[in-house]
Design a protein around this motif. Structure first.
Motif, PDB file in Angstrom:
ATOM      1  N   LEU A 169      -0.008   7.592   7.718  1.00 21.06           N
ATOM      2  CA  LEU A 169       0.346   6.396   8.174  1.00 21.06           C
ATOM      3  C   LEU A 169       1.891   6.369   7.835  1.00 21.06           C
ATOM      4  N   ALA A 170       2.040   6.429   6.541  1.00 21.97           N
ATOM      5  CA  ALA A 170       3.578   6.260   5.935  1.00 21.97           C
ATOM      6  C   ALA A 170       4.500   7.165   6.888  1.00 21.97           C
ATOM      7  N   VAL A 171       4.168   8.597   7.196  1.00 26.55           N
ATOM      8  CA  VAL A 171       4.917   9.476   7.807  1.00 26.55           C
ATOM      9  C   VAL A 171       5.149   8.939   9.197  1.00 26.55           C
ATOM     10  N   ARG A 200      10.149   5.727   1.607  1.00 23.76           N
ATOM     11  CA  ARG A 200       9.816   6.982   1.340  1.00 23.76           C
ATOM     12  C   ARG A 200      10.756   7.975   0.545  1.00 23.76           C
ATOM     13  N   MET A 201      12.162   7.396   0.871  1.00 21.92           N
ATOM     14  CA  MET A 201      13.401   8.134   0.455  1.00 21.92           C
ATOM     15  C   MET A 201      13.545   8.659  -1.056  1.00 21.92           C
ATOM     16  N   GLN A 240      11.663  15.367   8.735  1.00 22.90           N
ATOM     17  CA  GLN A 240      11.052  14.206   9.041  1.00 22.90           C
ATOM     18  C   GLN A 240      12.068  13.450   9.111  1.00 22.90           C
ATOM     19  N   ILE A 241      13.326  13.566   8.148  1.00 22.11           N
ATOM     20  CA  ILE A 241      14.216  12.573   8.193  1.00 22.11           C
ATOM     21  C   ILE A 241      15.278  12.740   9.386  1.00 22.11           C
ATOM     22  N   TYR A 242      15.342  14.007   9.754  1.00 17.52           N
ATOM     23  CA  TYR A 242      16.120  14.104  10.924  1.00 17.52           C
ATOM     24  C   TYR A 242      15.333  13.569  12.079  1.00 17.52           C
ATOM     25  N   ILE A 265       0.794  -1.273   0.194  1.00 19.74           N
ATOM     26  CA  ILE A 265      -0.060  -0.168  -0.156  1.00 19.74           C
ATOM     27  C   ILE A 265       0.911   1.007   0.186  1.00 19.74           C
ATOM     28  N   LEU A 266       1.908   1.168   0.750  1.00 15.91           N
ATOM     29  CA  LEU A 266       2.432   2.716   1.264  1.00 15.91           C
ATOM     30  C   LEU A 266       2.978   3.197   0.108  1.00 15.91           C
ATOM     31  N   PHE A 267       3.751   2.416  -0.957  1.00 13.55           N
ATOM     32  CA  PHE A 267       4.393   2.900  -1.927  1.00 13.55           C
ATOM     33  C   PHE A 267       3.307   3.946  -2.910  1.00 13.55           C
ATOM     34  N   ARG A 268       2.037   3.749  -3.032  1.00 10.88           N
ATOM     35  CA  ARG A 268       1.078   4.466  -3.742  1.00 10.88           C
ATOM     36  C   ARG A 268       0.942   5.855  -3.061  1.00 10.88           C
ATOM     37  N   ALA A 269       1.084   5.656  -1.501  1.00  9.50           N
ATOM     38  CA  ALA A 269       0.924   7.098  -0.962  1.00  9.50           C
ATOM     39  C   ALA A 269       2.094   7.301   0.089  1.00  9.50           C
TER      40      ALA A 269
END
Lengths: 415, 302
Positions: free
Chosen positions: A341-343, A359-360, A368-370, A332-336
C-alpha cells in the motif's frame, strides 16, 4: 516569456512584502520551538508531583507498616489514629491524604485513599505500585522465595537496530526515522494546501476585482496562470529556505552553548543516521512538483467560482487523495513503510508527495523514487493542461453557477 | 486600421455575433452601438484576442490579427477593476509593462498623466482607498499609458460624474487628434453625435446599420421641417406645398408647426407660400437624432 516573468515578479513581490509573510518567517519556528518545549515539560512533569504530599497510612492489616518507600514529594506517615481523627486533619490541609488498609485488603476496592481534593492519578498510581510491591514481597517471604535471587534474574533487554550497508554497519534509530518521515509528510501536506489555496485565492481576487479582463487583453490566460503558480511557488520556497536557515543557525547556537542539554546533542546524533541531504533534496522536489500538480487544479477551481464560499464542492475531490494519504501516513503507513500500500501510494502522482516523503528516511529503493518522480512530473503536466483549458473559459464567466458538467463543456471549448 | 470580416461567434446557448463585418478607418472615432446583450462586448473581446471567433477574420493594419498587435491596443473593459491592495503607481507601471513599455518610460509617462489629471498625490495610495470615480480615472490612464494606436473603450462614460466624464471625453478627443483610432461602445446616444465619425449598430447579434454619422442621419431625412411664425394661427386648404404634422399655438400669436414638405417641393416653396401670410421667425429642418434612428431600427427588428 518576458510577460510571464513580469507576472511572476508581481505575484512574488506583493506576497513577500506583506507584513504577514515576514512575521510568519519568525513566528512559525518560534511556535514550533515553544510547542516542543511545552511537550517536553509536560512529558517530564506529568509523572512528578508538584507539591509535597503526605499520605497517612492507617494500616489495619499490619502488613504494610514501615514498608512504604518515601519518594520525591511523596511521604508516608504511619498513624494509629482512627480514620475519623485523620479526617479532621484532611479537611484542614489538602496536601494530606489518608490511606485506609483494612485487614482483608486483597478484596476488590477494599483499600481506600481519601483527601480533600480528588486524589490525583499520580498519587494513586504510585501508592498502588508501592502496595503491590510490598504485597508481593510479603507473599514471597511467606513462601520462602528469595527476593534477592529473583531480582538478579529479572532481565532488562533493549534492542539496538543496525542497518547493514556495503560500506559498513551503521546504527539506525527507528524512532528518528519515523519522526522525520512523519514530519516530512505533514510539512508537504500542509505546504501543498497552504500554497495551493493561495493560488486559488489569487485567481478569485483577479476575477472578482474584474482586473482579469485588462490583464488577459495583454497576456494569454495560460501565461497568467503559469506566472501566478510559479510566483506563489517561489514564495513557498523562500519561506521554507528561511525556516531551514533559521533552524540551522539556531541549532548551531544551541549546540555551542554550554547550557544545552545532552538531549539536544543526542537528537542531532540520531539525525546523522538519516541521509539528510537526500531527504532535503527530495522534499524540495516533491514540494515543487506536488505543488505544481495541485496548484493548477486549485487555479482551475478559482476560475470556476465567483467567491471563495463556492469552492467547497470542487475542493473536496481535489483534496481527498491528499487527505487520505496523510491520514494513512500518520496512523498506519509509518509502521510499514515498505508495504505494498505504501509503495503504491508513493508512486501514484496524486498521493506520492506525502507518501514518498514518509518513506524517504527509511531509504526506499532508487527505482521507486525515480519512477515516482517521473510520474509526478507527467502528472503535473497533465493537470496543468486540463486546468489551463478550464481556467481560460472560467475567468470570463460571471454569475453562472459552475457544475462539473459545465467544467467539462469548458474543457472542450475552442479558443 | 481595423477590418472585421464575417465574424461569427456562437456560445453554448445563444449566438453572440452572426456574420458581422466592419471597417474602422485610421484616425476615426468609431461608435459601436446597440442595446444591452447585442454582442458588442463579444466583438470587442474578439478584437482584443481575449476570445477567438468561430469563423471570420480580423485584420489590423492589413495584417491578420496576432499577438504582436496586443501592445498597440489599449482596452478599457466595461466592468472596471484593478488590484485592490496594490499601490496605484506600481499598478499602473505593471500594467504598462505588460503592454511592452519599459519601467523608466512607464514612470515618465505616468508622471505626466498624473499631473495632467490632478492625481499626483495618489501615487502611493491603494486602489481600495480611492473613490469609484477616482478608480475609473486611474483605469483610463492605465488604458492609454502605452500610447496605443487603437484605443477600445467599452462604455467609457458609465460611472463618471458629469465633470469627470467631460474631462475624459476631452482626453479621448485629444488622443484622437494625436492620431489614435478610437473604438468605443455605448448605448448613450448623446455622446455618439458629439464624438463619433462613424458608427455601427448591432442588434441581436446582427449588424443592422453602419456608416458615417452624417450620412446615416442624412439618409434618415424625411423632408420634415419646423416653422415658427408670428401671426394668427393659419388654416390650410390643401393647396399648400406641405402637410402639417403637428401644430402648436403659443402665447402672443407665436405659433409653431411641424410640416412635411410635399414631393417635388422645396423649403423655398414653403417660404414663398408662407411669407405673404405671416411673419416667419424660424424654419429648420428636422433631422432625426441618432437616438431616434437607434430606437426606430431596434424596434423594426423586434
Amino acid at each position: 516569456m518576458n510577460k510571464v516573468l513580469l507576472i511572476i515578479q508581481r505575484e512574488y513581490l506583493t506576497r513577500v512584502r506583506k507584513k504577514s509573510f515576514i512575521v510568519m518567517i519568525f513566528v512559525v519556528p518560534l511556535l514550533i520551538l515553544a510547542m516542543g518545549a511545552v511537550i517536553a515539560l509536560v512529558a517530564k512533569d506529568s509523572n512528578e508531583l508538584g507539591e509535597k504530599q503526605v499520605v497517612k497510612v492507617i494500616d489495619e492489616s499490619g502488613q504494610f507498616a514501615g514498608k512504604f518507600k518515601n519518594q520525591r514529594n511523596l511521604e508516608f506517615e504511619y498513624t494509629k489514629q482512627s480514620y475519623a481523627e485523620v479526617k479532621a486533619e484532611l479537611l484542614k490541609n489538602e496536601n494530606i491524604s489518608a490511606l485506609q488498609i483494612p485487614a482483608d485488603y486483597t478484596k476488590n476496592d477494599a483499600v481506600k485513599i481519601s483527601s480533600k481534593k480528588k486524589p490525583g492519578i499520580t498519587i494513586i498510581e504510585k501508592v498502588e505500585a508501592e502496595m503491590n510491591n510490598i504485597a508481593m514481597n510479603n507473599g514471597m517471604l511467606k513462601n520462602h522465595i528469595d527476593t534477592a535471587i529473583l531480582r538478579s534474574i529479572k532481565s532488562n533487554i533493549s534492542l539496538s537496530a543496525v542497518e547493514i550497508t556495503e560500506t559498513g554497519d551503521k546504527k539506525t534509530s527507528l524512532g528518528a526515522n519515523i519522526g522525520v518521515g512523519i514530519a516530512c509528510a505533514i510539512l508537504i501536506y500542509l505546504a501543498l494546501f497552504i500554497y495551493g489555496a493561495q493560488v486559488m485565492r489569487g485567481v478569485i481576487e483577479e476575477k472578482t476585482s474584474r482586473i482579469i479582463e485588462v490583464i488577459i487583453s495583454s497576456v494569454k490566460p495560460f501565461q497568467l496562470m503559469l506566472g501566478k503558480i510559479i510566483g506563489v511557488g517561489l514564495v513557498g520556497l523562500t519561506q521554507f529556505s528561511a525556516w531551514i536557515i533559521l533552524s540551522v543557525i539556531s541549532t548551531k547556537i544551541l549546540g555551542h552553548s554550554p547550557s544545552s542539554s545532552g538531549g539536544m546533542m543526542s537528537a542531532l546524533a540520531v539525525l546523522q543516521t538519516i541521509p539528510v541531504g537526500k531527504v532535503l533534496f527530495c522534499f524540495i522536489f516533491y514540494f515543487l512538483a506536488g505543488y505544481l500538480l495541485y496548484s493548477a487544479l486549485f487555479a482551475a477551481v478559482g476560475s470556476a467560482v465567483d467567491s471563495e464560499t463556492e469552492t467547497q464542492q470542487f475542493m473536496f475531490p481535489i483534496t481527498l487523495p491528499l487527505l487520505f494519504t496523510y491520514m494513512l501516513s500518520v496512523t498506519i503507513l509509518f509502521r510499514a513503510p515498505d508495504s505494498p500500500l505504501a509503495v503504491w501510494l508513493s508512486i501514484i502522482p496524486f498521493t506520492s508527495p506525502v507518501a514518498m516523503m514518509l518513506r524517504m528516511p527509511f531509504g526506499p529503493p532508487d527505482w521507486q523514487i525515480y519512477l515516482s518522480m517521473a510520474l509526478l512530473v507527467l502528472g503535473f503536466l497533465f493537470t496543468t493542461y486540463i486546468a489551463a483549458r478550464i481556467y481560460r473559459v472560467g475567468i470570463l464567466m460571471y454569475g453562472k453557477k459552475a457544475s462539473y458538467k459545465e467544467l467539462v463543456k469548458w474543457f472542450f471549448y475552442k479558443e | 486600421m481595423l477590418s472585421i470580416r464575417n465574424i461569427v461567434k456562437q456560445y453554448a446557448g445563444h449566438r453572440a455575433l452572426s456574420d458581422v463585418s466592419l471597417e474602422v478607418k485610421s484616425g476615426q472615432v468609431f461608435g459601436l452601438l446597440g442595446p444591452n446583450g447585442a454582442g458588442k462586448t463579444s466583438l470587442i473581446r474578439i478584437i482584443n484576442q481575449i476570445t477567438a471567433p468561430d469563423s471570420g477574420e480580423v485584420f489590423f493594419d492589413g495584417e491578420k490579427l496576432n499577438q504582436s498587435h496586443i501592445n498597440r491596443i489599449g482596452y478599457l473593459p466595461e466592468e472596471r477593476g484593478l488590484y485592490k491592495k496594490m499601490e496605484i503607481g506600481e499598478q499602473m507601471i505593471y500594467l504598462a509593462r505588460l503592454k511592452g513599455l519599459s519601467r523608466d518610460e512607464a514612470v515618465r509617462r505616468l508622471k505626466i498623466w498624473f499631473e495632467r489629471l490632478g492625481m499626483e498625490t495618489w501615487w502611493k495610495k491603494k486602489i481600495e482607498e480611492l473613490s469609484k470615480g477616482m478608480q475609473q480615472k486611474a483605469q483610463f490612464v492605465a488604458t492609454v499609458l502605452h500610447e496605443p494606436d487603437l484605443i477600445i473603450l467599452d462604455e467609457p462614460f458609465s460611472g463618471f460624474d458629469p465633470v469627470n466624464a467631460e474631462i475624459i471625453k476631452d482626453e479621448i478627443l485629444a488622443l484622437n487628434k494625436k492620431g489614435a483610432t478610437i473604438l468605443f461602445s455605448t448605448h448613450r446616444m448623446e455622446s455618439v453625435e458629439e464624438l463619433c465619425d462613424s458608427i455601427a449598430l448591432i442588434h441581436k447579434s446582427h449588424k443592422i446599420l453602419d456608416g458615417t454619422v452624417k450620412s446615416i442621419r442624412n439618409s434618415y431625412r424625411n423632408a420634415t421641417y419646423l416653422v415658427e411664425y408670428n401671426g394668427t394661427a393659419l388654416t390650410f386648404d390643401g393647396k399648400q406645398p406641405f402637410e402639417v404634422v403637428e401644430a402648436k399655438e403659443g402665447s402672443d400669436n407665436d405659433n409653431t408647426i411641424k410640416i412635411k414638405i410635399a414631393e417635388n417641393s422645396t423649403s423655398n416653396d414653403v417660404l414663398q407660400y408662407l411669407l405673404p401670410k405671416v411673419h416667419i421667425n424660424m424654419l429648420q429642418e428636422v433631422i432625426p437624432s441618432m437616438n431616434e434612428i437607434f430606437i426606430e431600427q431596434v424596434n423594426l427588428i423586434r
